[in-house]
Write a protein that holds these residues in place. Structure first.
Motif, PDB file in Angstrom:
ATOM      1  N   VAL A  84     -54.141  -4.348  21.796  1.00 40.87           N
ATOM      2  CA  VAL A  84     -54.020  -4.396  23.258  1.00 40.87           C
ATOM      3  C   VAL A  84     -52.821  -3.584  23.744  1.00 40.87           C
ATOM      4  CG1 VAL A  84     -55.158  -6.633  23.403  1.00 40.87           C
ATOM      5  CG2 VAL A  84     -52.671  -6.538  23.188  1.00 40.87           C
ATOM      6  N   ASN A  85     -52.134  -2.926  22.797  1.00 38.84           N
ATOM      7  CA  ASN A  85     -50.986  -2.076  23.125  1.00 38.84           C
ATOM      8  C   ASN A  85     -49.914  -2.845  23.885  1.00 38.84           C
ATOM      9  OD1 ASN A  85     -49.855   0.568  22.833  1.00 38.84           O
ATOM     10  ND2 ASN A  85     -50.188   0.937  24.998  1.00 38.84           N
ATOM     11  N   ASP A  86     -49.632  -4.045  23.387  1.00 41.61           N
ATOM     12  CA  ASP A  86     -48.642  -4.899  24.055  1.00 41.61           C
ATOM     13  C   ASP A  86     -48.143  -5.932  23.053  1.00 41.61           C
ATOM     14  OD1 ASP A  86     -47.033  -5.964  26.006  1.00 41.61           O
ATOM     15  OD2 ASP A  86     -48.668  -6.515  27.363  1.00 41.61           O
ATOM     16  N   TYR A  87     -47.098  -6.637  23.465  1.00 48.53           N
ATOM     17  CA  TYR A  87     -46.583  -7.704  22.613  1.00 48.53           C
ATOM     18  C   TYR A  87     -47.549  -8.880  22.595  1.00 48.53           C
ATOM     19  CZ  TYR A  87     -42.132  -5.247  22.485  1.00 48.53           C
ATOM     20  OH  TYR A  87     -41.164  -4.302  22.289  1.00 48.53           O
ATOM     21  N   SER A  88     -47.588  -9.574  21.475  1.00 46.85           N
ATOM     22  CA  SER A  88     -48.458 -10.732  21.331  1.00 46.85           C
ATOM     23  C   SER A  88     -47.971 -11.875  22.228  1.00 46.85           C
ATOM     24  CB  SER A  88     -48.482 -11.185  19.869  1.00 46.85           C
ATOM     25  OG  SER A  88     -49.171 -12.411  19.738  1.00 46.85           O
ATOM     26  N   THR A  89     -48.910 -12.659  22.715  1.00 40.66           N
ATOM     27  CA  THR A  89     -48.555 -13.835  23.507  1.00 40.66           C
ATOM     28  C   THR A  89     -48.138 -15.004  22.621  1.00 40.66           C
ATOM     29  OG1 THR A  89     -50.891 -14.471  23.574  1.00 40.66           O
ATOM     30  CG2 THR A  89     -50.054 -13.175  25.425  1.00 40.66           C
ATOM     31  N   GLY A 142     -55.480   4.380  15.218  1.00 43.93           N
ATOM     32  CA  GLY A 142     -55.545   5.670  15.874  1.00 43.93           C
ATOM     33  C   GLY A 142     -55.172   5.586  17.343  1.00 43.93           C
ATOM     34  N   SER A 143     -54.309   6.509  17.801  1.00 42.65           N
ATOM     35  CA  SER A 143     -53.829   6.541  19.188  1.00 42.65           C
ATOM     36  C   SER A 143     -53.213   5.197  19.580  1.00 42.65           C
ATOM     37  CB  SER A 143     -54.961   6.909  20.152  1.00 42.65           C
ATOM     38  OG  SER A 143     -55.502   8.173  19.826  1.00 42.65           O
ATOM     39  N   GLN A 144     -52.467   4.619  18.660  1.00 40.21           N
ATOM     40  CA  GLN A 144     -51.853   3.305  18.889  1.00 40.21           C
ATOM     41  C   GLN A 144     -50.417   3.287  18.373  1.00 40.21           C
ATOM     42  OE1 GLN A 144     -54.165   0.247  17.000  1.00 40.21           O
ATOM     43  NE2 GLN A 144     -55.858   0.384  18.467  1.00 40.21           N
ATOM     44  N   PHE A 211     -40.854   1.654  15.891  1.00 38.15           N
ATOM     45  CA  PHE A 211     -42.137   1.850  16.543  1.00 38.15           C
ATOM     46  C   PHE A 211     -42.738   3.150  16.027  1.00 38.15           C
ATOM     47  CE2 PHE A 211     -42.884  -0.350  20.905  1.00 38.15           C
ATOM     48  CZ  PHE A 211     -43.922  -1.066  20.365  1.00 38.15           C
ATOM     49  N   TYR A 212     -43.959   3.073  15.509  1.00 36.38           N
ATOM     50  CA  TYR A 212     -44.643   4.271  15.038  1.00 36.38           C
ATOM     51  C   TYR A 212     -45.853   4.504  15.930  1.00 36.38           C
ATOM     52  CZ  TYR A 212     -46.426   7.829  11.887  1.00 36.38           C
ATOM     53  OH  TYR A 212     -46.838   9.027  11.357  1.00 36.38           O
ATOM     54  N   TYR A 213     -45.925   5.708  16.512  1.00 36.56           N
ATOM     55  CA  TYR A 213     -47.108   6.061  17.285  1.00 36.56           C
ATOM     56  C   TYR A 213     -47.958   7.028  16.484  1.00 36.56           C
ATOM     57  CZ  TYR A 213     -50.307   7.701  20.814  1.00 36.56           C
ATOM     58  OH  TYR A 213     -51.457   8.005  21.495  1.00 36.56           O
ATOM     59  N   ASN A 214     -49.175   6.590  16.168  1.00 38.78           N
ATOM     60  CA  ASN A 214     -50.127   7.413  15.444  1.00 38.78           C
ATOM     61  C   ASN A 214     -51.010   8.131  16.460  1.00 38.78           C
ATOM     62  OD1 ASN A 214     -51.991   8.565  13.727  1.00 38.78           O
ATOM     63  ND2 ASN A 214     -53.043   6.640  13.272  1.00 38.78           N
ATOM     64  N   ALA A 215     -50.777   9.438  16.612  1.00 37.47           N
ATOM     65  CA  ALA A 215     -51.516  10.215  17.604  1.00 37.47           C
ATOM     66  C   ALA A 215     -52.883  10.677  17.111  1.00 37.47           C
ATOM     67  CB  ALA A 215     -50.683  11.437  18.014  1.00 37.47           C
ATOM     68  N   ASN A 216     -53.248  10.269  15.906  1.00 39.80           N
ATOM     69  CA  ASN A 216     -54.468  10.763  15.271  1.00 39.80           C
ATOM     70  C   ASN A 216     -55.397   9.607  14.917  1.00 39.80           C
ATOM     71  OD1 ASN A 216     -53.625  13.800  14.754  1.00 39.80           O
ATOM     72  ND2 ASN A 216     -51.850  12.536  14.268  1.00 39.80           N
ATOM     73  N   ALA A 217     -56.341   9.853  14.030  1.00 35.63           N
ATOM     74  CA  ALA A 217     -57.261   8.802  13.601  1.00 35.63           C
ATOM     75  C   ALA A 217     -56.502   7.737  12.807  1.00 35.63           C
ATOM     76  CB  ALA A 217     -58.383   9.404  12.751  1.00 35.63           C
TER      77      ALA A 217
END
Length: 228
Positions: A84-89, A142-144, A211-217
């Motif tokens: 969900v691209n956010d912190y867990s509740t 991917g993209s996350q 924080f790692y952003y994977n811009a690929n698959a």
């Protein structure tokens, strides 16, 4: 965040008598601890750098109930939900009255969390074995974004905590570290597909998450580390 690392190598030698083997075979178990100081009234991005389960023989030892004991009351942990691209509740909180966490969460080597220290500066100690051989850190969606860290207590240049321990970046992937003093993420460094290298400098300490952003698959991070 200040860190201190102590490792001890215990080499167990065994002779292998077979037509396929020559000489001695050595099995190396490396145990030790990593001290991390958490500044008071601040968030710190942490990642577990050691396996407290003794190779899976002590279940639950990589859970937060074992890793973080006797911390200041009302301290809490945020985890990242890549889906969900956010912190867990789901937010575990440490109760000083119960001297326990309200919820338990697993935190195996390489998993990153945001730890809020609600009291004065606090030292936490990770104790266990260095993960060696093939180890599945996890899948970088991917993209996350993913909150992760090196699965072994290795510090220094960003390459030590990424490519050296099996992470295979793709073009435009990025890494950002947390700056507790300003309560925000530092400017990221980005992987260049043209030069196959990180653009910019960044140091990551043992036990420090990022924080790692994977811009690929989607990318499976599999470490294959051996103590030399």
């Amino acid at each position: 965040m200040r860190t201190k690392v102590l490792l001890c190598a215990a080499a167990l030698a065994a002779s292998l008598a077979s037509s396929m083997a020559q000489g001695n075979v050595y099995s190396l178990n490396v145990v030790g601890y990593v001290n991390v100081t958490l500044p008071g009234s601040q968030f710190t991005c942490l990642a577990n750098p050691l396996d407290a389960t003794a190779g899976g023989t002590l279940p639950g030892m990589n859970d937060i109930t074992n890793l973080f004991q006797n911390v200041p009351g009302n301290s809490f942990i945020n985890t990242w939900n890549s889906g969900v691209n956010d912190y867990s509740t789901t937010i575990p909180i440490f109760s000083s009255r119960l001297n326990a966490w309200t919820l338990n969460l697993p935190m195996p080597p390489g998993v990153g969390v945001m730890f809020y220290n609600a009291g004065a500066d606090q030292a936490v100690t990770f104790v266990g074995q260095v993960v060696q051989g093939t180890y599945n850190v996890g899948t970088l969606g991917g993209s996350q974004f993913s909150m992760v860290g090196s699965p072994v207590p290795i510090g220094g240049d960003i390459t030590n905590s990424t490519t050296y321990v099996g992470l295979v970046p793709g073009a435009s992937d990025s890494v950002a570290t947390w700056n507790g003093a300003v309560n925000d993420w530092n400017s990221p460094v980005v992987w260049s597909g043209r030069t196959s290298a990180w653009v910019g400098s960044m140091n990551i300490a043992p036990g420090q998450g990022f924080f790692y952003y994977n811009a690929n698959a989607a990318n499976a991070w599999v470490s294959n580390f051996t103590v030399q």
